[in-house]
Design a protein around this motif. Structure first.
Motif, PDB file in Angstrom:
ATOM      1  N   GLN A  48       0.818  -1.217   0.000  1.00  0.00           N
ATOM      2  CA  GLN A  48       0.000   0.000   0.000  1.00  0.00           C
ATOM      3  C   GLN A  48       0.852   1.267   0.000  1.00  0.00           C
ATOM      4  OE1 GLN A  48      -3.205  -0.093  -0.656  1.00  0.00           O
ATOM      5  NE2 GLN A  48      -2.945  -2.302  -0.704  1.00  0.00           N
ATOM      6  N   LEU A  49       1.934   1.263   0.762  1.00  0.00           N
ATOM      7  CA  LEU A  49       2.830   2.421   0.754  1.00  0.00           C
ATOM      8  C   LEU A  49       3.488   2.579  -0.612  1.00  0.00           C
ATOM      9  CD1 LEU A  49       4.353   2.173   4.333  1.00  0.00           C
ATOM     10  CD2 LEU A  49       2.889   4.004   3.456  1.00  0.00           C
ATOM     11  N   ASP A  50       3.854   1.476  -1.255  1.00  0.00           N
ATOM     12  CA  ASP A  50       4.396   1.553  -2.616  1.00  0.00           C
ATOM     13  C   ASP A  50       3.384   2.196  -3.561  1.00  0.00           C
ATOM     14  OD1 ASP A  50       6.891   0.457  -2.057  1.00  0.00           O
ATOM     15  OD2 ASP A  50       6.313  -1.580  -2.649  1.00  0.00           O
ATOM     16  N   THR A  51       2.119   1.811  -3.419  1.00  0.00           N
ATOM     17  CA  THR A  51       1.068   2.379  -4.254  1.00  0.00           C
ATOM     18  C   THR A  51       0.945   3.882  -4.026  1.00  0.00           C
ATOM     19  OG1 THR A  51      -0.146   0.298  -4.273  1.00  0.00           O
ATOM     20  CG2 THR A  51      -1.399   2.293  -4.815  1.00  0.00           C
ATOM     21  N   MET A  52       0.938   4.292  -2.765  1.00  0.00           N
ATOM     22  CA  MET A  52       0.841   5.730  -2.467  1.00  0.00           C
ATOM     23  C   MET A  52       2.062   6.486  -2.973  1.00  0.00           C
ATOM     24  SD  MET A  52      -1.140   5.954   1.205  1.00  0.00           S
ATOM     25  CE  MET A  52       0.139   5.171   2.147  1.00  0.00           C
ATOM     26  N   LEU A  53       3.253   5.908  -2.802  1.00  0.00           N
ATOM     27  CA  LEU A  53       4.471   6.564  -3.276  1.00  0.00           C
ATOM     28  C   LEU A  53       4.492   6.687  -4.794  1.00  0.00           C
ATOM     29  CD1 LEU A  53       6.973   4.916  -0.805  1.00  0.00           C
ATOM     30  CD2 LEU A  53       6.539   7.380  -1.012  1.00  0.00           C
ATOM     31  N   SER A  54       3.886   5.731  -5.491  1.00  0.00           N
ATOM     32  CA  SER A  54       3.847   5.790  -6.955  1.00  0.00           C
ATOM     33  C   SER A  54       3.035   6.980  -7.453  1.00  0.00           C
ATOM     34  CB  SER A  54       3.303   4.483  -7.536  1.00  0.00           C
ATOM     35  OG  SER A  54       1.909   4.392  -7.353  1.00  0.00           O
ATOM     36  N   LEU A  55       2.196   7.536  -6.597  1.00  0.00           N
ATOM     37  CA  LEU A  55       1.405   8.717  -6.958  1.00  0.00           C
ATOM     38  C   LEU A  55       2.235   9.993  -6.914  1.00  0.00           C
ATOM     39  CD1 LEU A  55      -1.826   7.857  -4.950  1.00  0.00           C
ATOM     40  CD2 LEU A  55      -1.447   7.584  -7.416  1.00  0.00           C
ATOM     41  N   ASP A  56       3.459   9.891  -6.389  1.00  0.00           N
ATOM     42  CA  ASP A  56       4.383  11.017  -6.272  1.00  0.00           C
ATOM     43  C   ASP A  56       3.715  12.217  -5.583  1.00  0.00           C
ATOM     44  OD1 ASP A  56       6.840  12.292  -6.538  1.00  0.00           O
ATOM     45  OD2 ASP A  56       6.312  13.140  -8.491  1.00  0.00           O
ATOM     46  N   PRO A  57       3.236  12.014  -4.349  1.00  0.00           N
ATOM     47  CA  PRO A  57       2.527  13.104  -3.669  1.00  0.00           C
ATOM     48  C   PRO A  57       3.450  14.280  -3.358  1.00  0.00           C
ATOM     49  CG  PRO A  57       2.977  11.329  -2.136  1.00  0.00           C
ATOM     50  CD  PRO A  57       3.380  10.847  -3.498  1.00  0.00           C
ATOM     51  N   LYS A  58       2.913  15.462  -3.453  1.00  0.00           N
ATOM     52  CA  LYS A  58       3.647  16.687  -3.114  1.00  0.00           C
ATOM     53  C   LYS A  58       3.318  17.156  -1.708  1.00  0.00           C
ATOM     54  CE  LYS A  58       5.280  16.775  -7.244  1.00  0.00           C
ATOM     55  NZ  LYS A  58       6.233  15.737  -7.448  1.00  0.00           N
ATOM     56  N   ILE A  59       2.132  16.778  -1.230  1.00  0.00           N
ATOM     57  CA  ILE A  59       1.687  17.113   0.125  1.00  0.00           C
ATOM     58  C   ILE A  59       1.039  15.869   0.713  1.00  0.00           C
ATOM     59  CG2 ILE A  59       0.125  18.526   1.526  1.00  0.00           C
ATOM     60  CD1 ILE A  59       0.357  20.685  -0.626  1.00  0.00           C
ATOM     61  N   ILE A  60       1.401  15.553   1.956  1.00  0.00           N
ATOM     62  CA  ILE A  60       0.821  14.394   2.642  1.00  0.00           C
ATOM     63  C   ILE A  60       0.211  14.885   3.944  1.00  0.00           C
ATOM     64  CG2 ILE A  60       1.283  12.148   3.685  1.00  0.00           C
ATOM     65  CD1 ILE A  60       3.779  12.038   1.783  1.00  0.00           C
ATOM     66  N   CYS A  61      -1.065  14.582   4.139  1.00  0.00           N
ATOM     67  CA  CYS A  61      -1.772  14.945   5.363  1.00  0.00           C
ATOM     68  C   CYS A  61      -1.975  13.666   6.172  1.00  0.00           C
ATOM     69  CB  CYS A  61      -3.116  15.588   5.036  1.00  0.00           C
ATOM     70  SG  CYS A  61      -2.987  17.092   4.080  1.00  0.00           S
ATOM     71  N   PRO A  62      -1.056  13.383   7.098  1.00  0.00           N
ATOM     72  CA  PRO A  62      -1.172  12.141   7.867  1.00  0.00           C
ATOM     73  C   PRO A  62      -2.287  12.229   8.904  1.00  0.00           C
ATOM     74  CG  PRO A  62       0.662  13.433   8.669  1.00  0.00           C
ATOM     75  CD  PRO A  62       0.099  14.174   7.479  1.00  0.00           C
ATOM     76  N   GLY A  63      -2.664  11.096   9.418  1.00  0.00           N
ATOM     77  CA  GLY A  63      -3.676  11.064  10.467  1.00  0.00           C
ATOM     78  C   GLY A  63      -3.176  11.668  11.770  1.00  0.00           C
ATOM     79  N   HIS A  64      -1.863  11.666  11.960  1.00  0.00           N
ATOM     80  CA  HIS A  64      -1.231  12.246  13.147  1.00  0.00           C
ATOM     81  C   HIS A  64      -0.027  13.043  12.679  1.00  0.00           C
ATOM     82  CE1 HIS A  64      -3.506   9.686  15.919  1.00  0.00           C
ATOM     83  NE2 HIS A  64      -3.355   8.740  15.005  1.00  0.00           N
ATOM     84  N   GLY A  65       0.248  14.144  13.325  1.00  0.00           N
ATOM     85  CA  GLY A  65       1.450  14.909  13.010  1.00  0.00           C
ATOM     86  C   GLY A  65       1.230  15.998  11.988  1.00  0.00           C
ATOM     87  N   ASP A  66       2.318  16.643  11.665  1.00  0.00           N
ATOM     88  CA  ASP A  66       2.293  17.788  10.753  1.00  0.00           C
ATOM     89  C   ASP A  66       2.123  17.351   9.304  1.00  0.00           C
ATOM     90  OD1 ASP A  66       2.775  19.469  12.926  1.00  0.00           O
ATOM     91  OD2 ASP A  66       4.957  19.397  12.653  1.00  0.00           O
ATOM     92  N   ILE A  67       1.630  18.266   8.497  1.00  0.00           N
ATOM     93  CA  ILE A  67       1.555  18.049   7.057  1.00  0.00           C
ATOM     94  C   ILE A  67       2.983  17.904   6.538  1.00  0.00           C
ATOM     95  CG2 ILE A  67       0.985  19.157   4.856  1.00  0.00           C
ATOM     96  CD1 ILE A  67      -1.448  20.388   6.276  1.00  0.00           C
TER      97      ILE A  67
END
Length: 119
Positions: free
Chosen positions: A14-33
């Motif tokens: 699943q992380l590989d799938t998300m990384l393949s999207l090449d995100p520029k901003i990640i809003c995690p469930g906990h912590g800073d953007i």
């Protein structure tokens, strides 16, 4: 990361799938953007390493969570994630070194999985 109840081999996919999207901003469930994928890649690599080392240890005869935990070699991940902070080190030990080995071992033994009712 909060790994309780996880399937680590699937988490890597699943992380590989998300990384393949090449995100520029990640809003995690906990912590800073986040504005890069460094932490996400580190978590992905941590879980891939745990899964790989867990499989190798299990195939070599490791059958208890304590012995599996002792077999894990994660110093670079620990250094990155704790940055020498004693509170973060305590959390790394509690969340990663104590809680993950029993879960990985159960999955390797076939005691938990997507096809089983009780996970």
């Amino acid at each position: 990361p909060y790994p309780f109840g996880s399937f680590f081999d699937e988490w890597v996919v699943q992380l590989d799938t998300m990384l393949s999207l090449d995100p520029k901003i990640i809003c995690p469930g906990h912590g800073d953007i986040m504005h890069d994928t460094i932490y996400m890649r580190t978590v992905r690599d941590l879980f891939a390493t745990i899964w790989s080392q867990g499989e190798n240890a299990y195939q070599s005869g490791v059958t208890t969570a304590d012995s599996l935990g002792a077999a894990l070699e994660l110093p670079s991940f620990r250094a990155f994630m704790t940055a020498g902070d004693p509170v973060r080190d305590y959390l790394f030990r509690a969340y990663i070194l104590k809680s993950i080995p029993p879960r990985v071992l159960k999955q390797l033994k076939g005691e938990i999985g997507d096809d089983l009712e009780e996970n």
